[in-house]
Design an enzyme around this catalytic site. Sequence first.
Site, short mmCIF file in Angstrom:
data_model
loop_
_atom_site.label_atom_id
_atom_site.label_comp_id
_atom_site.label_asym_id
_atom_site.label_seq_id
_atom_site.Cartn_x
_atom_site.Cartn_y
_atom_site.Cartn_z
N ASP A 65 -7.41 -3.21 3.39
CA ASP A 65 -6.35 -4.14 3.60
C ASP A 65 -6.85 -4.62 5.26
O ASP A 65 -7.57 -4.54 5.68
CB ASP A 65 -4.92 -3.59 3.58
CG ASP A 65 -4.42 -2.71 4.59
OD1 ASP A 65 -5.28 -2.42 5.62
OD2 ASP A 65 -3.51 -2.30 4.70
N ARG A 71 0.77 -1.06 -0.07
CA ARG A 71 -0.05 -0.14 -0.18
C ARG A 71 0.76 1.25 -0.07
O ARG A 71 0.51 2.36 -0.53
CB ARG A 71 -0.91 0.06 1.19
CG ARG A 71 -2.30 0.35 0.99
CD ARG A 71 -2.96 0.37 2.29
NE ARG A 71 -3.97 1.34 2.22
CZ ARG A 71 -4.12 2.52 2.03
NH1 ARG A 71 -3.09 3.18 2.29
NH2 ARG A 71 -5.18 3.09 1.78
N VAL A 107 -6.34 4.22 15.77
CA VAL A 107 -5.97 4.70 14.45
C VAL A 107 -6.43 3.80 13.45
O VAL A 107 -7.02 4.25 12.48
CB VAL A 107 -4.41 4.51 14.56
CG1 VAL A 107 -3.81 5.23 12.99
CG2 VAL A 107 -3.79 5.61 15.41
C1 UD1 Z 1 1.71 4.53 8.41
C2 UD1 Z 1 2.76 3.48 8.51
C3 UD1 Z 1 1.90 2.38 9.54
C4 UD1 Z 1 1.32 3.16 10.76
C5 UD1 Z 1 0.59 4.21 10.57
C6 UD1 Z 1 -0.15 4.94 11.64
C7 UD1 Z 1 3.87 3.48 6.53
C8 UD1 Z 1 4.32 2.73 5.25
N1 UD1 Z 1 2.96 2.83 7.04
O1 UD1 Z 1 0.66 4.30 7.44
O2 UD1 Z 1 2.86 1.22 9.57
O3 UD1 Z 1 0.66 2.16 11.39
O4 UD1 Z 1 1.19 5.24 9.63
O5 UD1 Z 1 1.17 5.30 12.53
O6 UD1 Z 1 4.60 4.37 7.01
N2 UD1 Z 1 -6.54 8.30 6.98
C9 UD1 Z 1 -7.87 8.81 6.36
N3 UD1 Z 1 -7.62 9.35 5.24
C10 UD1 Z 1 -6.39 9.51 4.56
C11 UD1 Z 1 -5.44 9.08 5.01
C12 UD1 Z 1 -5.48 8.45 6.28
O7 UD1 Z 1 -9.04 8.73 6.93
O8 UD1 Z 1 -6.27 10.43 3.62
C13 UD1 Z 1 -6.67 7.68 8.25
C14 UD1 Z 1 -6.48 6.06 8.20
O9 UD1 Z 1 -7.65 5.20 7.53
C15 UD1 Z 1 -6.01 5.77 9.42
C16 UD1 Z 1 -5.63 7.30 9.96
O10 UD1 Z 1 -5.97 8.03 9.02
O11 UD1 Z 1 -7.22 5.33 10.27
C17 UD1 Z 1 -4.03 7.04 10.05
O12 UD1 Z 1 -3.65 6.65 8.63
P1 UD1 Z 1 -2.06 7.19 8.33
O13 UD1 Z 1 -1.21 7.78 9.44
O14 UD1 Z 1 -2.21 7.70 7.11
O15 UD1 Z 1 -1.23 5.79 7.93
P2 UD1 Z 1 -0.41 5.47 6.95
O16 UD1 Z 1 0.40 6.48 6.20
O17 UD1 Z 1 -1.51 4.41 5.91
#
Ligand code: UD1
EC number: 2.5.1.7
Length: 443
Positions: free
Chosen positions: A128, A104, A345
Amino acid sequence: MPGVERFRVEGGGRLQGEVRVTGAKNSVLKLMAAALLAEGESTIVDVPAILDTEIMAELLRRLGCGVELDQATDGGPGAGGSVRIDVPAVPGHEADYDLVRRMRASICVLGPLLARCGQVSVARPGGDNIGSRPLDMHISGLERLGATIETEHGFIVAKAPRGLTGAQVWLDFPSVGATENILMAAVLAKGTTVIDNAAREPEIVDLCFMLEQMGAKIGGAGTSTLEIQGTDRLTPTRHVSVPDRIVAGTWAYAATMTRGDVFVRNGRAEHLEIALDKLVRSGATVERVAPGEGDEGGFRVRMDERPKAVDVVTLPFPGFATDLLPMVLALNSVADGAAMVTENVFEARFMFVDELARLGADVRTDGHHCVVRGKERLSGAPVRAHDIRAGAGLIMAGLVSDGVTTVSDAYHVDRGYPGFAEQLRSLGVDVTRETDPDALLEG
Ligand code: UD1
């Protein structure tokens, strides 16, 4: 091939010795994407020998980059390798579903390619195993910088033919991925971008350092307001990744649960303050060793009694990392007392709980809360890894179970932990890999 291998964990034994952590998966993948921002050869050092860096290398090759991934593991899985990325004047701008589906984090090429090429198509990742993961904040942030973005035939198609323009961006939640994509687009935009409610994870700070070495002007790294002055051109660089705090935290929890004694070389205690404080409350001793001349430093975790149960609430950094949730659930499942663990989260992290219950753990979830009542020992059984961290958590739970535990879908663990079984064996416990007979039957 997915599903064909599993871990075999012999219960009992304590972790004792020294283990080194390499650069962080969640940093290295983004640093590799950041290399796209400058024509020429960038090098990233202390790269872990894991599946995800191979997938990212393949993605960059398909974008026209020359990529040399040196997964030098001569010094064991704790020795980091390096990756050299030679970026052409005009990189490709399409990331296919076959790679995005496998990882991802491929989505992190969206920002840099949009900034470099003025257009980009990245396959839209599906959900996922840790829950639905929308991209709305990535998209609206890039739109604020002037991009037009649509979803066509399963691809996110972003265009900014006249380049991007700096703007004020407010994130609803400090998303790691959205902060990174917007940051990597803003460094080549015209004018100033301010990202408010930005993520503050050490991996974001690391990315800011690399971008600064490439010539970007970034203020506020490590705070929730990033201010970026766009520049016309960046230059390639060589950068050493920040150590992996999640792998370091996994070793710390494993040492505590097994009543062991482990020195985590290159582990940064300052990136794990709350997680280590929980271990101290649980009864462990944590000793920090500052880096010295020719010495990376690290921290040592020792435990010689049954851990006490600890309540935990996951939150964005500097809160307790969601990626360590399986570790704290596993710890509490054999701790003295009951604990409440709250996940804020990712909604589906608790899929892990059903597997833990197969080992006899007394766990009950209600919404995003989980109550764990500790038992003296768990009882070995076949379980399945649903994601990277759940896989590592189950192996740890297997170590405090009677008899043998098998953890199938080993490939999940390979995505994030270099030579996990080998490192565990070097610490004196019996964890091996074997062909999964059930997977062969299914196949
Ligand atoms: C990254 C990490 C993952 C970690 C997470 C939180 C990588 C490759 N992965 O994932 O290991 O668990 O940070 O520390 O670095 N969200 C939205 N809209 C968006 C983006 C995110 O609603 O546009 C939500 C997600 O569904 C989730 C939360 O925000 O509930 C946090 O996600 P995010 O911090 O973006 O995690 P990742 O970058 O995917």
